[in-house]
Design a protein around this motif. Structure first.
Motif, PDB file in Angstrom:
ATOM      1  N   TYR A   1      -5.975  -1.767 -12.332  1.00 57.16           N
ATOM      2  CA  TYR A   1      -5.157  -1.789 -13.549  1.00 57.16           C
ATOM      3  C   TYR A   1      -4.463  -0.443 -13.682  1.00 57.16           C
ATOM      4  O   TYR A   1      -5.118   0.604 -13.697  1.00 57.16           O
ATOM      5  N   LEU A   2      -3.141  -0.477 -13.791  1.00 59.81           N
ATOM      6  CA  LEU A   2      -2.318   0.726 -13.907  1.00 59.81           C
ATOM      7  C   LEU A   2      -1.647   0.735 -15.282  1.00 59.81           C
ATOM      8  O   LEU A   2      -0.935  -0.196 -15.644  1.00 59.81           O
ATOM      9  N   ILE A   3      -1.880   1.811 -16.034  1.00 61.17           N
ATOM     10  CA  ILE A   3      -1.309   1.970 -17.363  1.00 61.17           C
ATOM     11  C   ILE A   3      -0.737   3.376 -17.464  1.00 61.17           C
ATOM     12  O   ILE A   3      -1.255   4.302 -16.827  1.00 61.17           O
ATOM     13  N   ASN A   4       0.314   3.535 -18.217  1.00 60.89           N
ATOM     14  CA  ASN A   4       0.945   4.846 -18.337  1.00 60.89           C
ATOM     15  C   ASN A   4      -0.028   5.897 -18.863  1.00 60.89           C
ATOM     16  O   ASN A   4      -0.084   7.024 -18.362  1.00 60.89           O
TER      17      ASN A   4
ATOM     18  N   GLU B   1     -10.035   2.489  -2.307  1.00 58.36           N
ATOM     19  CA  GLU B   1     -10.839   1.561  -3.094  1.00 58.36           C
ATOM     20  C   GLU B   1     -10.770   0.123  -2.587  1.00 58.36           C
ATOM     21  O   GLU B   1     -11.399  -0.765  -3.162  1.00 58.36           O
ATOM     22  N   ASN B   2     -10.005  -0.122  -1.504  1.00 56.57           N
ATOM     23  CA  ASN B   2      -9.841  -1.482  -0.963  1.00 56.57           C
ATOM     24  C   ASN B   2      -9.317  -2.449  -2.034  1.00 56.57           C
ATOM     25  O   ASN B   2      -9.865  -3.531  -2.249  1.00 56.57           O
ATOM     26  N   VAL B   3      -8.261  -2.033  -2.693  1.00 59.22           N
ATOM     27  CA  VAL B   3      -7.672  -2.826  -3.771  1.00 59.22           C
ATOM     28  C   VAL B   3      -6.817  -3.947  -3.191  1.00 59.22           C
ATOM     29  O   VAL B   3      -6.050  -3.747  -2.253  1.00 59.22           O
ATOM     30  N   ASN B   4      -6.954  -5.155  -3.773  1.00 60.36           N
ATOM     31  CA  ASN B   4      -6.180  -6.313  -3.334  1.00 60.36           C
ATOM     32  C   ASN B   4      -4.908  -6.547  -4.136  1.00 60.36           C
ATOM     33  O   ASN B   4      -3.980  -7.186  -3.678  1.00 60.36           O
ATOM     34  N   HIS B   5      -4.919  -6.057  -5.373  1.00 63.87           N
ATOM     35  CA  HIS B   5      -3.802  -6.363  -6.265  1.00 63.87           C
ATOM     36  C   HIS B   5      -3.726  -5.290  -7.339  1.00 63.87           C
ATOM     37  O   HIS B   5      -4.754  -4.775  -7.795  1.00 63.87           O
ATOM     38  N   VAL B   6      -2.503  -4.961  -7.756  1.00 65.14           N
ATOM     39  CA  VAL B   6      -2.276  -3.997  -8.838  1.00 65.14           C
ATOM     40  C   VAL B   6      -1.706  -4.752 -10.031  1.00 65.14           C
ATOM     41  O   VAL B   6      -0.733  -5.495  -9.897  1.00 65.14           O
TER      42      VAL B   6
ATOM     43  N   GLY C   1       0.418  -6.252  -3.494  1.00 62.64           N
ATOM     44  CA  GLY C   1       1.389  -6.742  -4.455  1.00 62.64           C
ATOM     45  C   GLY C   1       0.974  -6.406  -5.878  1.00 62.64           C
ATOM     46  O   GLY C   1      -0.149  -5.960  -6.132  1.00 62.64           O
ATOM     47  N   PHE C   2       1.892  -6.638  -6.804  1.00 62.78           N
ATOM     48  CA  PHE C   2       1.615  -6.262  -8.183  1.00 62.78           C
ATOM     49  C   PHE C   2       2.089  -7.336  -9.149  1.00 62.78           C
ATOM     50  O   PHE C   2       2.880  -8.224  -8.814  1.00 62.78           O
ATOM     51  N   SER C   3       1.591  -7.243 -10.357  1.00 62.88           N
ATOM     52  CA  SER C   3       2.025  -8.065 -11.480  1.00 62.88           C
ATOM     53  C   SER C   3       2.046  -7.164 -12.704  1.00 62.88           C
ATOM     54  O   SER C   3       1.568  -6.032 -12.658  1.00 62.88           O
ATOM     55  N   PHE C   4       2.598  -7.657 -13.801  1.00 67.04           N
ATOM     56  CA  PHE C   4       2.560  -6.843 -15.011  1.00 67.04           C
ATOM     57  C   PHE C   4       2.566  -7.716 -16.253  1.00 67.04           C
ATOM     58  O   PHE C   4       2.989  -8.882 -16.219  1.00 67.04           O
ATOM     59  N   THR C   5       2.037  -7.143 -17.323  1.00 60.42           N
ATOM     60  CA  THR C   5       2.064  -7.776 -18.638  1.00 60.42           C
ATOM     61  C   THR C   5       3.136  -7.105 -19.470  1.00 60.42           C
ATOM     62  O   THR C   5       3.117  -5.885 -19.655  1.00 60.42           O
ATOM     63  N   ALA C   6       4.073  -7.896 -19.966  1.00 52.51           N
ATOM     64  CA  ALA C   6       5.133  -7.389 -20.842  1.00 52.51           C
ATOM     65  C   ALA C   6       4.738  -7.676 -22.285  1.00 52.51           C
ATOM     66  O   ALA C   6       4.406  -8.810 -22.630  1.00 52.51           O
ATOM     67  N   HIS C   7       4.764  -6.662 -23.111  1.00 53.87           N
ATOM     68  CA  HIS C   7       4.349  -6.809 -24.499  1.00 53.87           C
ATOM     69  C   HIS C   7       5.535  -6.924 -25.451  1.00 53.87           C
ATOM     70  O   HIS C   7       5.438  -7.598 -26.468  1.00 53.87           O
ATOM     71  N   GLY C   8       6.658  -6.252 -25.145  1.00 53.34           N
ATOM     72  CA  GLY C   8       7.775  -6.230 -26.073  1.00 53.34           C
ATOM     73  C   GLY C   8       7.441  -5.313 -27.237  1.00 53.34           C
ATOM     74  O   GLY C   8       6.333  -4.809 -27.352  1.00 53.34           O
TER      75      GLY C   8
END
Length: 453
Positions: free
Chosen positions: A57-60, A172-177, A199-206
């Motif tokens: 999980y990547l957060i600012n 860390e052998n990460v599969n997805h961000v 690969g990555f995905s993201f949650t958009a909050h608006g």
């Protein structure tokens, strides 16, 4: 997971890099969609057994006092049997009010822990070990910087952060961000993938992302992501504006979730007193000054009321001045930033929650108040009407209209006990049904298993 109310099902696994596995190690060719955005053609999604999977999980900036919904989701995903690596781009500088955030801080790595100069070793390491990916990533960074809100210098920093992120992913052998918020972190995740990461995905909050969609390169982010989570149907509709129809199926509605402390709470009848509660950052988007104008109107009508205000921010001085100007000192209590226990105490003491926002995604504090059987007085903007129905769970008013807000607050005060209890029970049922963290975490875990790699 003990103490969280979350269940741990059996773990299912996906390949670390399924796109490479399915393409014989070759990169998928690129194409240009109807928006003119270059994106890679992906092989058909499938599931290939493997030993384990791990999501980053990547957060600012994480953890933050205002980001309890991210913490709940991370813990929920872990309860689904998927280990989570926490990474914050910038070190958190907040004084935490929750023990849970202090624990999260201990587990969180920061890309900028040693400042921008600390990125240089990572950039050099990627150049030496993955030179082709390094130059592809640098070229992509140059393309993204063109016409973006931030200039080339800032995008060079994003590139350095992506190099640091790649090293963590490998270690860390990460599969997805997965990224929360669609400002700069998805750019870092996108460049990380180009460098050779997962690969990555993201949650958009608006709602900020939608107003600045062009300068934030939102179309490029949506097209490059394995999937995108929107916190509401309204959010999904906005994201679909920046994606060609053939990938609309990759945009999913994933509600922010409430944990057991709210889901299992008894429906407590709202008290007969005259207390309202406002919880939020003191900023233009939350419109605290409009609320104070409405309070002044109620005061001038001789209405007996009190508003507890929890939160702080750039409008604190203006809020103080407005309270003094309207003579509201006996009607307002300012608490500043407090912990979750205090917020809960104030919710239970209140007759209704008041949140007159002008720009929102879907406020978590509305969900929390409703789950504790409190009606809400709020605005019909963005996704709020998806949760709150006029006259059922609360009152909806136009944003920026102090007169309408005062009328709604007066209606809440004049509402008889039976009607108030009925609205509170409706609010609790709706919030608990729509914002269950077990459901949210299960959906996220399924999406990770489907798209990891």
């Amino acid at each position: 997971m003990a103490g969280t109310g979350l269940r741990r099902p059996k773990m299912r696994c996906c390949p670390k890099f399924p796109s490479d596995a399915l393409s014989g190690g070759k990169k998928a060719p690129e194409s240009t969609d109807i928006l003119g955005v270059c994106r890679a053609r992906r092989p058909p999604e499938t599931s290939i057994p493997c030993r384990t999977m791990k999501v980053l999980y990547l957060i600012n900036q994480y953890p933050k006092n205002s980001h309890t919904f991210v913490r709940r989701e991370i813990l929920g995903v872990e309860a689904q049997g998927i280990p989570v690596v926490r990474v914050s781009i910038r070190p958190s500088t907040e004084v935490f009010v929750e023990d849970a955030d202090r624990e999260e801080a201990k587990q969180t790595q920061s890309l900028l822990a040693n400042g921008a100069k600390g990125l240089l070793p990572s950039m050099l390491a990627v150049l030496l070990t993955h030179p082709l990916g390094f130059f592809k990533g640098f070229a992509r960074m140059l393309r993204l910087a063109k016409g973006a809100e931030r200039g080339l210098g800032v995008h060079c920093a994003y590139f350095g952060e992506a190099c640091a992120l790649l090293r963590i992913c490998k270690k860390e052998n990460v599969n997805h961000v997965h990224v929360h918020f669609s400002t700069n972190p998805p750019i870092v995740a996108m460049l990380n993938e180009t460098l050779g990461g997962p690969g990555f995905s993201f949650t958009a909050h608006g709602s900020e992302e939608y107003y600045r969609a062009v300068s934030l390169k939102l179309a490029e982010k949506v097209n490059a992501a394995r999937f995108v989570a929107a916190i509401s149907r309204f959010g999904r509709s906005q994201l679909q504006l920046f994606a060609p129809p053939e990938i609309h199926h990759r945009i999913h509605v994933v509600h922010c979730g409430l944990d057991a402390s709210f889901l299992e709470a008894d429906d407590v009848t709202p008290p007969s007193g005259n207390h309202f509660l406002f919880v939020g950052r003191l900023c233009q988007q939350k419109q605290p000054l409009v609320m104070l104008e409405a309070a002044a109107l109620l005061k001038n009508q001789g209405v007996d009321f009190h508003i507890d205000i929890i939160g702080d921010g750039e409008l604190r001085a203006a809020v103080d001045a407005s309270i003094a100007h309207h003579g509201l000192e006996s009607h307002i209590t300012l608490f500043g930033t407090v912990d979750g226990a205090k917020v809960r105490e104030c919710i239970l003491k209140s007759r209704a929650m008041v949140l007159p926002s002008s720009a929102e995604g879907l406020p978590v504090v509305l969900m929390e108040s409703m789950a504790l059987a409190r009606p809400v007085v709020t605005t019909f903007i963005a996704a709020i009407p998806e949760l709150v129905r006029q006259g059922v769970e609360g009152w909806l008013v136009p944003t920026g209209d102090a007169n309408a807000l005062a009328d709604a607050m007066k209606s809440a005060l004049e509402c008889d006990a039976a009607a108030l209890e009925r609205m509170g029970q409706a609010a609790a049922s709706r919030a608990k049904a729509r914002h269950n963290i077990d459901k949210t975490a299960s959906l996220m875990a399924d999406l990770f298993r489907q798209h990891a790699g």
